[in-house]
Design a protein around this motif. Sequence first.
Motif, short mmCIF file in Angstrom:
data_model
loop_
_atom_site.label_atom_id
_atom_site.label_comp_id
_atom_site.label_asym_id
_atom_site.label_seq_id
_atom_site.Cartn_x
_atom_site.Cartn_y
_atom_site.Cartn_z
N GLY A 74 9.91 18.94 2.77
CA GLY A 74 9.25 19.98 3.54
C GLY A 74 9.25 21.34 2.88
N GLY A 75 9.84 21.47 1.69
CA GLY A 75 9.85 22.74 0.98
C GLY A 75 8.62 22.93 0.12
N PRO A 76 8.52 24.07 -0.56
CA PRO A 76 7.35 24.33 -1.42
C PRO A 76 7.18 23.24 -2.47
CG PRO A 76 8.65 26.33 -1.12
CD PRO A 76 9.45 25.20 -0.53
N GLY A 77 5.98 22.68 -2.53
CA GLY A 77 5.69 21.64 -3.51
C GLY A 77 6.30 20.29 -3.18
N GLY A 78 6.91 20.15 -2.00
CA GLY A 78 7.57 18.89 -1.64
C GLY A 78 6.59 17.79 -1.29
N VAL A 79 6.98 16.57 -1.55
CA VAL A 79 6.18 15.39 -1.21
C VAL A 79 7.11 14.32 -0.64
CG1 VAL A 79 4.43 15.82 -2.97
CG2 VAL A 79 6.37 14.36 -3.51
N PHE A 80 6.53 13.37 0.06
CA PHE A 80 7.24 12.17 0.47
C PHE A 80 6.29 10.99 0.31
CE2 PHE A 80 5.20 13.84 4.24
CZ PHE A 80 4.67 12.72 4.87
N THR A 81 6.86 9.82 0.21
CA THR A 81 6.07 8.62 -0.08
C THR A 81 6.19 7.63 1.07
OG1 THR A 81 6.47 8.87 -2.45
CG2 THR A 81 5.76 6.70 -1.69
N LEU A 82 5.07 7.06 1.46
CA LEU A 82 5.07 5.96 2.42
C LEU A 82 4.61 4.69 1.71
CD1 LEU A 82 3.50 7.53 5.64
CD2 LEU A 82 5.92 7.21 5.08
N LEU A 83 5.37 3.62 1.90
CA LEU A 83 5.06 2.32 1.31
C LEU A 83 5.00 1.29 2.42
CD1 LEU A 83 4.78 0.26 -1.05
CD2 LEU A 83 7.30 0.18 -1.09
N ALA A 84 3.84 0.68 2.61
CA ALA A 84 3.67 -0.39 3.59
C ALA A 84 3.62 -1.72 2.86
CB ALA A 84 2.40 -0.17 4.40
N GLU A 85 4.42 -2.68 3.32
CA GLU A 85 4.47 -4.02 2.72
C GLU A 85 4.22 -5.04 3.82
OE1 GLU A 85 7.61 -4.01 -0.76
OE2 GLU A 85 8.42 -2.91 0.97
N ARG A 86 3.14 -5.77 3.67
CA ARG A 86 2.70 -6.71 4.69
C ARG A 86 3.16 -8.11 4.35
NH1 ARG A 86 -2.59 -8.91 6.25
NH2 ARG A 86 -3.24 -8.49 4.13
N SER A 87 3.67 -8.82 5.35
CA SER A 87 4.11 -10.21 5.16
C SER A 87 3.49 -11.07 6.25
CB SER A 87 5.63 -10.30 5.21
OG SER A 87 6.10 -10.05 6.53
N ALA A 88 3.84 -12.35 6.25
CA ALA A 88 3.29 -13.24 7.27
C ALA A 88 3.84 -12.93 8.65
CB ALA A 88 3.61 -14.69 6.89
N ALA A 89 5.00 -12.25 8.73
CA ALA A 89 5.65 -12.01 10.01
C ALA A 89 5.45 -10.59 10.55
CB ALA A 89 7.15 -12.30 9.90
N ARG A 98 0.86 -1.18 0.00
CA ARG A 98 0.00 0.00 0.00
C ARG A 98 0.90 1.24 0.00
NH1 ARG A 98 -5.04 -0.16 3.94
NH2 ARG A 98 -5.76 -1.53 2.28
N ARG A 99 0.72 2.10 -1.00
CA ARG A 99 1.62 3.25 -1.21
C ARG A 99 0.81 4.52 -1.38
NH1 ARG A 99 3.20 6.00 -5.71
NH2 ARG A 99 5.34 6.78 -5.82
N PHE A 100 1.34 5.62 -0.79
CA PHE A 100 0.67 6.91 -0.96
C PHE A 100 1.70 8.02 -0.90
CE2 PHE A 100 -2.14 10.48 -0.10
CZ PHE A 100 -3.23 10.18 -0.90
N ASP A 101 1.52 9.05 -1.77
CA ASP A 101 2.37 10.23 -1.79
C ASP A 101 1.70 11.33 -0.98
OD1 ASP A 101 4.11 8.91 -3.52
OD2 ASP A 101 3.08 9.67 -5.30
N PHE A 102 2.41 11.86 0.01
CA PHE A 102 1.87 12.88 0.90
C PHE A 102 2.50 14.24 0.64
CE2 PHE A 102 1.16 8.94 3.14
CZ PHE A 102 -0.09 9.10 3.70
N ASN A 103 1.70 15.28 0.75
CA ASN A 103 2.21 16.64 0.72
C ASN A 103 3.12 16.85 1.93
OD1 ASN A 103 2.16 19.63 1.45
ND2 ASN A 103 1.11 19.69 -0.52
N GLY A 104 4.29 17.48 1.71
CA GLY A 104 5.26 17.63 2.79
C GLY A 104 5.02 18.81 3.70
N HIS A 105 3.81 18.98 4.17
CA HIS A 105 3.48 20.06 5.10
C HIS A 105 2.94 19.45 6.38
CE1 HIS A 105 1.58 23.60 6.87
NE2 HIS A 105 2.29 24.33 6.02
N PRO A 106 3.34 19.99 7.54
CA PRO A 106 2.89 19.39 8.81
C PRO A 106 1.38 19.27 8.95
CG PRO A 106 4.65 20.98 9.20
CD PRO A 106 4.28 21.11 7.75
#
Length: 205
Positions: free
Chosen positions: A92-107, A41-49
């Motif tokens: 965290g700058g103007p127009g900045g983004v960061f990505t979170l990627l969650a990868e689920r396994s059996a463990a 599961r992946r999503f790109d977030f705006n880099g603003h608090p």
Amino acid sequence: MRSTLAPVPPLPEVTVPLNRFIPPGTRHYFNGSPDRPYRRRRFDFNGHPQFMPLVRAFLDTCAARRDGDYRYLFTLLGSELATNAIRHSRSGGPGGVFTLLAERSAAGITLTCRDGGRADTGRWDARARSYLSPRPGALSPDTECGRGLALVERLASEWGDNGVPDYRQVWFFLAYDLAGSAWRTARPAPRTSSASPESSAAASA
């Protein structure tokens, strides 16, 4: 005769609900429900608090099939990675983004945060590597900042990064049984009954 202009009244502040920034096809990433199993599961977030509530909702939903301790810990550690991306990278700058990627396994679940790269403009030798490490004493009560990586190191089962400041990817793995996490050893032991086997048998008769 000098004319005076009346002051322009300030424009009203416009508040937009954060869910307006979620594409319709990914609304289930943020609803806190375990109704849709996933492997990645992946999503790109705006880099603003101000978008951190969305980050926490995403993380909590990724761990929604687990118990309360796991959900809390996964959300806490993921929020620390996101906060670091906003504070210490171009995310965290103007127009900045960061990505979170969650990868689920059996463990367990692995979470990777990819940020916008180093915030300074210095040159970087692409052949070199610079790996992250917590500041010494970062978890001291007197420390005012820098606790994020120290918490990840202490509470995740495993963690690391790719060593590339211009393309930083920081990850942690949290086992479902919290193996390798200081959270597991810090939890109080479950209560045990002081009743003898004989009295227990009598009570169930």
